[in-house]
Enzyme design. Structure first.
Site, short mmCIF file in Angstrom:
data_model
loop_
_atom_site.label_atom_id
_atom_site.label_comp_id
_atom_site.label_asym_id
_atom_site.label_seq_id
_atom_site.Cartn_x
_atom_site.Cartn_y
_atom_site.Cartn_z
N ASP A 8 0.99 -1.27 -0.01
CA ASP A 8 -0.09 -0.08 -0.02
C ASP A 8 0.97 1.08 0.24
O ASP A 8 2.20 1.18 -0.19
CB ASP A 8 -1.00 -0.21 1.39
CG ASP A 8 -0.43 0.22 2.48
OD1 ASP A 8 0.96 0.23 2.60
OD2 ASP A 8 -1.17 0.25 3.57
N CYS A 65 3.10 -2.95 4.20
CA CYS A 65 2.39 -1.74 4.46
C CYS A 65 3.02 -0.94 5.68
O CYS A 65 4.42 -1.27 5.68
CB CYS A 65 1.01 -2.30 4.90
SG CYS A 65 0.96 -3.45 6.27
N THR A 67 2.75 -1.56 8.98
CA THR A 67 3.18 -2.58 9.91
C THR A 67 3.41 -3.92 9.48
O THR A 67 4.26 -4.72 10.27
CB THR A 67 2.20 -2.57 11.09
OG1 THR A 67 0.95 -2.91 10.31
CG2 THR A 67 2.02 -1.30 11.80
N GLY A 70 -1.80 -5.64 8.77
CA GLY A 70 -3.00 -5.48 7.90
C GLY A 70 -2.93 -6.61 6.65
O GLY A 70 -3.68 -7.04 6.24
N HIS A 98 9.19 -24.27 9.57
CA HIS A 98 8.26 -24.95 10.65
C HIS A 98 6.95 -24.81 9.74
O HIS A 98 6.08 -25.71 9.96
CB HIS A 98 8.08 -24.44 11.92
CG HIS A 98 9.41 -24.80 12.91
ND1 HIS A 98 9.36 -24.94 14.13
CD2 HIS A 98 10.46 -25.53 12.45
CE1 HIS A 98 10.56 -25.19 14.70
NE2 HIS A 98 11.30 -25.67 13.67
N HIS A 133 6.48 -31.06 11.06
CA HIS A 133 5.95 -29.93 10.52
C HIS A 133 5.01 -30.10 9.45
O HIS A 133 3.96 -29.34 9.23
CB HIS A 133 6.82 -28.92 10.47
CG HIS A 133 7.80 -28.95 11.63
ND1 HIS A 133 7.25 -28.20 12.73
CD2 HIS A 133 8.97 -28.99 11.82
CE1 HIS A 133 8.42 -27.96 13.46
NE2 HIS A 133 9.52 -28.55 12.99
N ARG A 136 1.56 -30.71 10.74
CA ARG A 136 0.98 -29.64 11.30
C ARG A 136 0.45 -28.49 10.21
O ARG A 136 -0.58 -27.73 10.32
CB ARG A 136 1.72 -28.89 12.12
CG ARG A 136 2.23 -29.96 13.46
CD ARG A 136 3.29 -29.31 14.25
NE ARG A 136 3.75 -30.29 15.33
CZ ARG A 136 4.88 -30.51 15.82
NH1 ARG A 136 5.69 -29.75 15.88
NH2 ARG A 136 4.86 -31.23 17.08
C1 RB5 Z 1 -1.93 2.81 6.26
O1 RB5 Z 1 -2.19 3.84 7.33
C2 RB5 Z 1 -1.82 1.63 7.48
O2 RB5 Z 1 -2.84 1.26 8.18
C3 RB5 Z 1 -1.40 0.22 6.77
O3 RB5 Z 1 -0.27 0.48 5.98
C4 RB5 Z 1 -1.12 -1.06 7.62
O4 RB5 Z 1 0.08 -0.57 8.64
C5 RB5 Z 1 -2.20 -1.86 8.08
O5 RB5 Z 1 -1.93 -2.76 8.78
#
Ligand code: RB5
Length: 148
Positions: A8, A65, A67, A70, A98, A133, A136
């Protein structure tokens, strides 16, 4: 080996560097975008990459993205995808050994570009060990069957 890549707007700057990194290492890269910092919705890109991996058009997937979280949640909704967010080298290695993870997600706001390259390299170079593994992973796959 072919890798599907997506991001994104938050992950886009990290994606650009990692695409070059992958191409330098000889990977055939299919880049599903996004291609600038205009705001977009991460599930749209997770779906494109997840479906490419699930259909066998790509051997692995990479999603970026803010983090990585998402993207991970979204990609795991696609049948056949085992997506993981890795912020460290041991998680990257064990997710392959694993869990036979086939999609890696990372965050441009949480992981520096140099570290992301290290994580990606370990993740790409590590093979699934199978054995106990395998059983699993098959149980994970069974969770995709309708529950009655
Ligand atoms: C976008 O602002 C942010 O929410 C997205 O990039 C991500 O971190 C979501 O998990």
């Amino acid at each position: 080996m072919r890798i599907a890549v997506g991001a994104d707007h938050a992950g886009w700057p990290l994606k650009e560097g990692l695409v070059r990194f992958l191409m330098d290492r000889g990977w055939d890269v299919e880049d599903f975008g996004t291609f600038n910092d205009e705001s977009v919705d991460y599930p749209d890109y997770a779906e494109k990459v997840g479906r490419a991996v699930s259909a066998g058009h790509a051997d692995r997937g990479l999603l970026l993205c803010g983090t990585g979280l998402g993207m991970c949640i979204s990609a795991n909704k696609v049948a056949g995808v085992r997506a993981v967010t890795a912020n460290d080298l041991m998680s990257a290695r064990l997710s392959r050994e694993h869990n036979d993870a086939n999609v890696l997600t990372m965050g441009a706001r949480t992981t520096a570009a140099a570290m992301a390259e290290e994580i990606l390299a370990v993740w790409l170079d590590t093979e699934f060990v199978g054995g106990r593994h395998q059983r699993r992973v098959e149980k994970i796959q069974n969770l995709e069957s309708p529950q009655f």
